[in-house]
Design a protein around this motif. Structure first.
Motif, PDB file in Angstrom:
ATOM      1  N   THR A  77       0.824  -1.195   0.000  1.00 23.66           N
ATOM      2  CA  THR A  77       0.000   0.000   0.000  1.00 23.66           C
ATOM      3  C   THR A  77       0.865   1.254   0.000  1.00 23.66           C
ATOM      4  OG1 THR A  77      -1.934  -0.992   1.027  1.00 23.66           O
ATOM      5  CG2 THR A  77      -1.612   1.338   1.409  1.00 23.66           C
ATOM      6  N   ASP A  78       0.453   2.242  -0.808  1.00 21.84           N
ATOM      7  CA  ASP A  78       1.085   3.548  -0.966  1.00 21.84           C
ATOM      8  C   ASP A  78       2.270   3.541  -1.929  1.00 21.84           C
ATOM      9  OD1 ASP A  78      -0.728   4.919   0.614  1.00 21.84           O
ATOM     10  OD2 ASP A  78       0.418   4.611   2.446  1.00 21.84           O
ATOM     11  N   ARG A 130      -1.141   5.768  -7.047  1.00 23.53           N
ATOM     12  CA  ARG A 130      -0.729   5.179  -5.765  1.00 23.53           C
ATOM     13  C   ARG A 130      -1.570   3.946  -5.481  1.00 23.53           C
ATOM     14  NH1 ARG A 130       2.706   7.169  -2.396  1.00 23.53           N
ATOM     15  NH2 ARG A 130       2.589   9.264  -3.286  1.00 23.53           N
ATOM     16  N   LYS A 132      -3.297   0.840  -3.446  1.00 20.70           N
ATOM     17  CA  LYS A 132      -3.951   0.539  -2.178  1.00 20.70           C
ATOM     18  C   LYS A 132      -4.269  -0.958  -2.161  1.00 20.70           C
ATOM     19  CE  LYS A 132      -4.036   4.894  -0.964  1.00 20.70           C
ATOM     20  NZ  LYS A 132      -3.167   5.405   0.124  1.00 20.70           N
ATOM     21  N   ASN A 145      -3.757  12.811  -4.062  1.00 22.68           N
ATOM     22  CA  ASN A 145      -3.239  12.682  -2.705  1.00 22.68           C
ATOM     23  C   ASN A 145      -4.357  12.949  -1.695  1.00 22.68           C
ATOM     24  OD1 ASN A 145      -3.578  15.481  -2.626  1.00 22.68           O
ATOM     25  ND2 ASN A 145      -1.405  15.917  -2.914  1.00 22.68           N
TER      26      ASN A 145
END
Length: 239
Positions: A77-78, A130, A132, A145
């Motif tokens: 994640t991220d 990004r 997840k 973001n």
């Protein structure tokens, strides 16, 4: 018009697979197994590929796409990743990120996106977003973001150049960007590096993009220092 591919044929992401004579995977009385590279769309009833390779049937009612896929078991994640859109749905996208399954990207997870102003994204577009991951659920991608800003994420320019690196080499570029800065002093270019081993670059000429790719691949294979890599880059521009 979509062309249905047969068993043992070579497929690309988004190709429809001719398994229509088979029972639906949603029918619990039948034990169909779809391995890496294949996806069943319950809305359309279609079997589609989300990777490159040959369709294989190792045993009855078991199918997968036999092709090279970079190991993505270390993704978390991220992480920032690069993906290719393989299908646009009503309110989301399915994106190939080199994982064992497609990632989902909501059309509302772009800066400024609303019900009336969804982004113009379609199959084949390159996405920088990004990741997840939540247990065994389908991986998700977001392109904003925490403040709802793109922050460099989103759809990348169609004239860029996308290629693969070993995941450890891509992560090394992310963590140690001295080479990127030195090359930027030589010639302007844009770059996005994914933790899934994909790299996207854009420069003013195709020759420059090919030369940049050569440098990054050479760095991944050999322990050359920055000065050696810069000299190789200059030579590649003129050869």
């Amino acid at each position: 018009m979509d062309i249905e591919r047969q068993i043992d044929e070579f497929v690309l992401p988004g190709d429809t697979i001719a398994l229509s004579s088979l029972p639906s995977p949603l029918d619990s009385s039948n034990a169909i197994t779809l391995g890496p590279g294949l996806h069943y769309d319950k809305d359309t009833g279609a079997f589609t590929s989300h990777s490159c390779g040959h369709i294989r049937e190792p045993s009855s009612l078991t199918y997968y796409v036999d092709g090279h896929r970079p190991s993505a078991s270390t993704l978390s994640t991220d992480d920032l990743v690069l993906g290719i859109v393989v299908r646009r749905q009503i309110e989301s996208l399915l994106v190939d990120i080199g994982y064992n399954e497609l990632a989902s990207l909501s059309l509302y997870d772009f800066e400024g996106s609303t019900k009336r102003t969804k982004p113009n994204v379609d199959r084949g577009d390159v996405i920088y977003g990004r990741l997840k991951i939540d247990g065994e659920c389908q991986p998700q991608i977001v392109c904003v973001n925490e403040d709802g800003k793109a922050d460099g994420m989103g759809v990348l320019h169609e004239n860029g150049y996308l290629f693969d690196l070993p995941i450890d080499a891509a992560n090394d570029l992310i963590e140690h960007d001295n080479l990127l800065k030195e090359l930027g002093n030589e010639i302007p270019y844009e770059i996005a590096i994914g933790a899934n081993g994909r790299v996207w670059i854009k420069a003013t000429t195709t020759r420059t993009m090919i030369a940049l790719r050569k440098i990054f691949l050479e760095r991944a294979k050999n322990k050359m220092n920055i000065n050696q890599l810069k000299a190789l880059f200059t030579q590649s521009l003129v050869s």
